[in-house]
Design a protein around this motif. Structure first.
Motif, PDB file in Angstrom:
ATOM      1  N   GLU A  14       8.539   4.677 -19.716  1.00 27.42           N
ATOM      2  CA  GLU A  14       7.486   5.691 -19.744  1.00 27.42           C
ATOM      3  C   GLU A  14       7.013   5.961 -21.162  1.00 27.42           C
ATOM      4  OE1 GLU A  14       6.371   9.972 -17.780  1.00 27.42           O
ATOM      5  OE2 GLU A  14       8.502   9.535 -18.097  1.00 27.42           O
ATOM      6  N   ALA A  15       7.948   6.036 -22.105  1.00 30.90           N
ATOM      7  CA  ALA A  15       7.570   6.306 -23.496  1.00 30.90           C
ATOM      8  C   ALA A  15       6.655   5.216 -24.045  1.00 30.90           C
ATOM      9  CB  ALA A  15       8.826   6.421 -24.358  1.00 30.90           C
ATOM     10  N   ALA A  80       9.282   0.324 -13.588  1.00 33.78           N
ATOM     11  CA  ALA A  80       9.790   1.694 -13.526  1.00 33.78           C
ATOM     12  C   ALA A  80       9.734   2.244 -12.109  1.00 33.78           C
ATOM     13  CB  ALA A  80       8.984   2.590 -14.474  1.00 33.78           C
ATOM     14  N   VAL A  81       8.631   1.987 -11.407  1.00 38.20           N
ATOM     15  CA  VAL A  81       8.495   2.458 -10.028  1.00 38.20           C
ATOM     16  C   VAL A  81       9.576   1.859  -9.146  1.00 38.20           C
ATOM     17  CG1 VAL A  81       7.037   2.279  -7.972  1.00 38.20           C
ATOM     18  CG2 VAL A  81       6.050   3.037 -10.145  1.00 38.20           C
ATOM     19  N   GLU A  82       9.829   0.568  -9.302  1.00 33.62           N
ATOM     20  CA  GLU A  82      10.867  -0.070  -8.493  1.00 33.62           C
ATOM     21  C   GLU A  82      12.238   0.533  -8.795  1.00 33.62           C
ATOM     22  OE1 GLU A  82      12.742  -4.490  -7.627  1.00 33.62           O
ATOM     23  OE2 GLU A  82      10.654  -4.299  -8.276  1.00 33.62           O
ATOM     24  N   ILE A 174       5.122   8.284 -15.322  1.00 39.92           N
ATOM     25  CA  ILE A 174       6.267   7.880 -14.522  1.00 39.92           C
ATOM     26  C   ILE A 174       7.049   9.081 -13.995  1.00 39.92           C
ATOM     27  CG2 ILE A 174       8.392   6.540 -14.513  1.00 39.92           C
ATOM     28  CD1 ILE A 174       5.800   4.882 -14.725  1.00 39.92           C
ATOM     29  N   SER A 175       7.187  10.127 -14.788  1.00 41.85           N
ATOM     30  CA  SER A 175       7.926  11.312 -14.330  1.00 41.85           C
ATOM     31  C   SER A 175       7.269  11.930 -13.109  1.00 41.85           C
ATOM     32  CB  SER A 175       8.038  12.338 -15.456  1.00 41.85           C
ATOM     33  OG  SER A 175       8.778  11.815 -16.545  1.00 41.85           O
ATOM     34  N   SER A 176       5.950  12.015 -13.120  1.00 41.63           N
ATOM     35  CA  SER A 176       5.229  12.567 -11.959  1.00 41.63           C
ATOM     36  C   SER A 176       5.311  11.615 -10.771  1.00 41.63           C
ATOM     37  CB  SER A 176       3.771  12.833 -12.328  1.00 41.63           C
ATOM     38  OG  SER A 176       3.677  13.833 -13.326  1.00 41.63           O
ATOM     39  N   LEU A 177       5.190  10.328 -11.032  1.00 38.46           N
ATOM     40  CA  LEU A 177       5.333   9.339  -9.959  1.00 38.46           C
ATOM     41  C   LEU A 177       6.726   9.421  -9.330  1.00 38.46           C
ATOM     42  CD1 LEU A 177       3.538   6.227 -11.464  1.00 38.46           C
ATOM     43  CD2 LEU A 177       3.043   7.240  -9.241  1.00 38.46           C
ATOM     44  N   ARG A 178       7.711   9.680 -10.152  1.00 40.02           N
ATOM     45  CA  ARG A 178       9.084   9.776  -9.641  1.00 40.02           C
ATOM     46  C   ARG A 178       9.198  10.880  -8.592  1.00 40.02           C
ATOM     47  NH1 ARG A 178      13.896  10.455 -13.885  1.00 40.02           N
ATOM     48  NH2 ARG A 178      14.846   8.528 -13.169  1.00 40.02           N
ATOM     49  N   LEU A 198      -1.644  -9.101  11.154  1.00 36.99           N
ATOM     50  CA  LEU A 198      -2.306  -9.894  10.127  1.00 36.99           C
ATOM     51  C   LEU A 198      -1.772 -11.316  10.184  1.00 36.99           C
ATOM     52  CD1 LEU A 198      -2.035  -7.372   7.148  1.00 36.99           C
ATOM     53  CD2 LEU A 198      -4.072  -7.830   8.509  1.00 36.99           C
ATOM     54  N   ASN A 199      -2.678 -12.267  10.203  1.00 35.85           N
ATOM     55  CA  ASN A 199      -2.263 -13.676  10.262  1.00 35.85           C
ATOM     56  C   ASN A 199      -1.256 -13.925  11.376  1.00 35.85           C
ATOM     57  OD1 ASN A 199      -3.924 -13.982   8.068  1.00 35.85           O
ATOM     58  ND2 ASN A 199      -2.268 -14.339   6.597  1.00 35.85           N
ATOM     59  N   GLU A 200      -1.502 -13.303  12.513  1.00 36.26           N
ATOM     60  CA  GLU A 200      -0.733 -13.521  13.737  1.00 36.26           C
ATOM     61  C   GLU A 200       0.713 -13.024  13.656  1.00 36.26           C
ATOM     62  OE1 GLU A 200      -1.123 -17.624  14.755  1.00 36.26           O
ATOM     63  OE2 GLU A 200      -3.255 -17.465  15.239  1.00 36.26           O
ATOM     64  N   HIS A 201       0.989 -12.095  12.733  1.00 38.16           N
ATOM     65  CA  HIS A 201       2.300 -11.459  12.767  1.00 38.16           C
ATOM     66  C   HIS A 201       2.158  -9.983  12.427  1.00 38.16           C
ATOM     67  CE1 HIS A 201       2.039 -12.583   8.457  1.00 38.16           C
ATOM     68  NE2 HIS A 201       2.788 -11.510   8.253  1.00 38.16           N
ATOM     69  N   LYS A 202       3.164  -9.222  12.785  1.00 39.85           N
ATOM     70  CA  LYS A 202       3.128  -7.779  12.627  1.00 39.85           C
ATOM     71  C   LYS A 202       3.520  -7.378  11.209  1.00 39.85           C
ATOM     72  CE  LYS A 202       2.146  -7.003  16.973  1.00 39.85           C
ATOM     73  NZ  LYS A 202       0.830  -6.461  17.403  1.00 39.85           N
ATOM     74  N   VAL A 203       2.822  -6.395  10.686  1.00 43.91           N
ATOM     75  CA  VAL A 203       3.069  -5.890   9.343  1.00 43.91           C
ATOM     76  C   VAL A 203       3.238  -4.380   9.395  1.00 43.91           C
ATOM     77  CG1 VAL A 203       2.070  -5.568   7.047  1.00 43.91           C
ATOM     78  CG2 VAL A 203       1.746  -7.737   8.249  1.00 43.91           C
ATOM     79  N   LEU A 204       4.215  -3.870   8.650  1.00 45.30           N
ATOM     80  CA  LEU A 204       4.395  -2.434   8.470  1.00 45.30           C
ATOM     81  C   LEU A 204       3.984  -2.075   7.049  1.00 45.30           C
ATOM     82  CD1 LEU A 204       7.900  -1.914  10.158  1.00 45.30           C
ATOM     83  CD2 LEU A 204       5.643  -1.415  11.136  1.00 45.30           C
ATOM     84  N   ALA A 205       3.199  -1.031   6.914  1.00 45.83           N
ATOM     85  CA  ALA A 205       2.708  -0.657   5.588  1.00 45.83           C
ATOM     86  C   ALA A 205       2.458   0.839   5.527  1.00 45.83           C
ATOM     87  CB  ALA A 205       1.425  -1.419   5.253  1.00 45.83           C
ATOM     88  N   ASP A 206       2.355   1.336   4.294  1.00 43.37           N
ATOM     89  CA  ASP A 206       2.059   2.748   4.113  1.00 43.37           C
ATOM     90  C   ASP A 206       1.421   2.942   2.747  1.00 43.37           C
ATOM     91  OD1 ASP A 206       1.862   5.395   4.799  1.00 43.37           O
ATOM     92  OD2 ASP A 206       4.006   5.716   5.077  1.00 43.37           O
ATOM     93  N   ILE A 207       0.862   4.136   2.555  1.00 38.71           N
ATOM     94  CA  ILE A 207       0.247   4.505   1.283  1.00 38.71           C
ATOM     95  C   ILE A 207       0.942   5.737   0.744  1.00 38.71           C
ATOM     96  CG2 ILE A 207      -1.842   5.338   0.127  1.00 38.71           C
ATOM     97  CD1 ILE A 207      -3.478   3.751   2.155  1.00 38.71           C
ATOM     98  N   ILE A 208       1.313   5.676  -0.526  1.00 41.62           N
ATOM     99  CA  ILE A 208       1.818   6.841  -1.241  1.00 41.62           C
ATOM    100  C   ILE A 208       0.749   7.226  -2.253  1.00 41.62           C
ATOM    101  CG2 ILE A 208       3.651   7.738  -2.731  1.00 41.62           C
ATOM    102  CD1 ILE A 208       5.457   5.503  -1.619  1.00 41.62           C
ATOM    103  N   TRP A 209       0.198   8.407  -2.102  1.00 45.10           N
ATOM    104  CA  TRP A 209      -0.899   8.848  -2.961  1.00 45.10           C
ATOM    105  C   TRP A 209      -0.363   9.606  -4.176  1.00 45.10           C
ATOM    106  CZ3 TRP A 209      -5.968   7.568  -2.466  1.00 45.10           C
ATOM    107  CH2 TRP A 209      -6.387   7.057  -1.230  1.00 45.10           C
ATOM    108  N   PHE A 210      -0.904   9.296  -5.331  1.00 41.44           N
ATOM    109  CA  PHE A 210      -0.686  10.098  -6.529  1.00 41.44           C
ATOM    110  C   PHE A 210      -2.046  10.546  -7.016  1.00 41.44           C
ATOM    111  CE2 PHE A 210       0.599  10.068 -11.276  1.00 41.44           C
ATOM    112  CZ  PHE A 210       0.776  11.445 -11.254  1.00 41.44           C
ATOM    113  N   VAL A 211      -2.382  11.766  -6.735  1.00 43.78           N
ATOM    114  CA  VAL A 211      -3.697  12.329  -7.065  1.00 43.78           C
ATOM    115  C   VAL A 211      -3.499  13.428  -8.097  1.00 43.78           C
ATOM    116  CG1 VAL A 211      -5.729  13.535  -6.192  1.00 43.78           C
ATOM    117  CG2 VAL A 211      -4.586  11.789  -4.787  1.00 43.78           C
ATOM    118  N   LYS A 212      -4.285  13.369  -9.162  1.00 40.87           N
ATOM    119  CA  LYS A 212      -4.145  14.374 -10.211  1.00 40.87           C
ATOM    120  C   LYS A 212      -5.509  14.739 -10.784  1.00 40.87           C
ATOM    121  CE  LYS A 212      -1.662  15.328 -14.481  1.00 40.87           C
ATOM    122  NZ  LYS A 212      -0.700  14.800 -15.503  1.00 40.87           N
TER     123      LYS A 212
END
Length: 212
Positions: A14-15, A80-82, A174-178, A198-212
């Motif tokens: 982050e620094a 850092a996110v990972e 990064i601190s706020s994302l954490r 998608l492409n004939e197979h199932k996919v699981l997905a999601d969105i994490i929003w960081f709005v500031k």
């Protein structure tokens, strides 16, 4: 996500990211991300200090230097996110670093993660997008780069939106994302994931929003 052999802490990353925000103006990619330019700038995986990066890009022409800086900024923010995900209860780090389709699992479900600014090309407003998650996720899959990062496996999208228009700079907060990620994982529910074909197979997905 590709991994570096260097493992700085979340706070160290982050620094350094904040150094870029403070001392270097935002730059457009200038061109679409390509495998050829990626190969010329893969040194960003081994440099996490901002000043060392500045020295590394100094001999390059301006377009390639800015491309490298943008890759560095995106990559180390993603590292850092990972790390944040992988220290949380219920999250298990993926041990095969060569597997580009999986970064970690949450409650046994494998995910890749991708942090992006809210896409300007998306034909609807951010308000629409936040209430029509599946529509935006399908759009994101269909409009992703066709280069080496392309895939249609499970993915968590972390989308950045700054009300002042400086979406790019939120990668360094990064601190706020954490906290945003911690809250998401604490409330994680399989039933809330978008399920797509998608492409004939199932996919699981999601969105994490960081709005500031």
């Amino acid at each position: 996500m590709r991994q570096s052999n260097i493992v700085p802490t979340i706070e160290q990353i982050e620094a350094q990211l904040q150094q870029r925000v403070a001392h270097y103006p935002p730059t457009a990619w200038g061109r679409k991300q390509t495998d050829a330019w990626d190969r010329q700038t893969n040194f960003v995986y081994q440099i996490y200090h901002w000043e060392a990066l500045r020295q590394a890009v100094a001999p390059l022409d301006q377009a390639l230097a800015e491309y490298a800086i943008n890759r560095w900024f995106s990559f180390w923010s993603a590292v850092a996110v990972e790390q944040i995900f992988c220290i949380l209860p219920g999250v298990t780090a993926h041990t095969n670093q060569k597997d580009r389709l999986v970064d970690f699992s949450i409650q046994g479900i494998n995910f890749d993660h991708k942090t992006s600014v809210f896409p300007q090309q998306y034909p609807y407003s951010v308000e629409f997008a936040r209430y029509h998650k599946a529509h935006l996720i399908r759009w994101l899959y269909r409009n992703q780069s066709r280069q080496q990062r392309y895939h249609t496996a499970n993915r968590l999208f972390i989308l950045l939106y700054a009300r002042d228009g400086e979406h790019w700079s939120l990668r360094a907060e990064i601190s706020s994302l954490r906290q945003v990620i911690k809250d998401y994982v604490a409330g994680f529910a399989t039933a809330e994931l978008a399920q797509l074909s998608l492409n004939e197979h199932k996919v699981l997905a999601d969105i994490i929003w960081f709005v500031k």
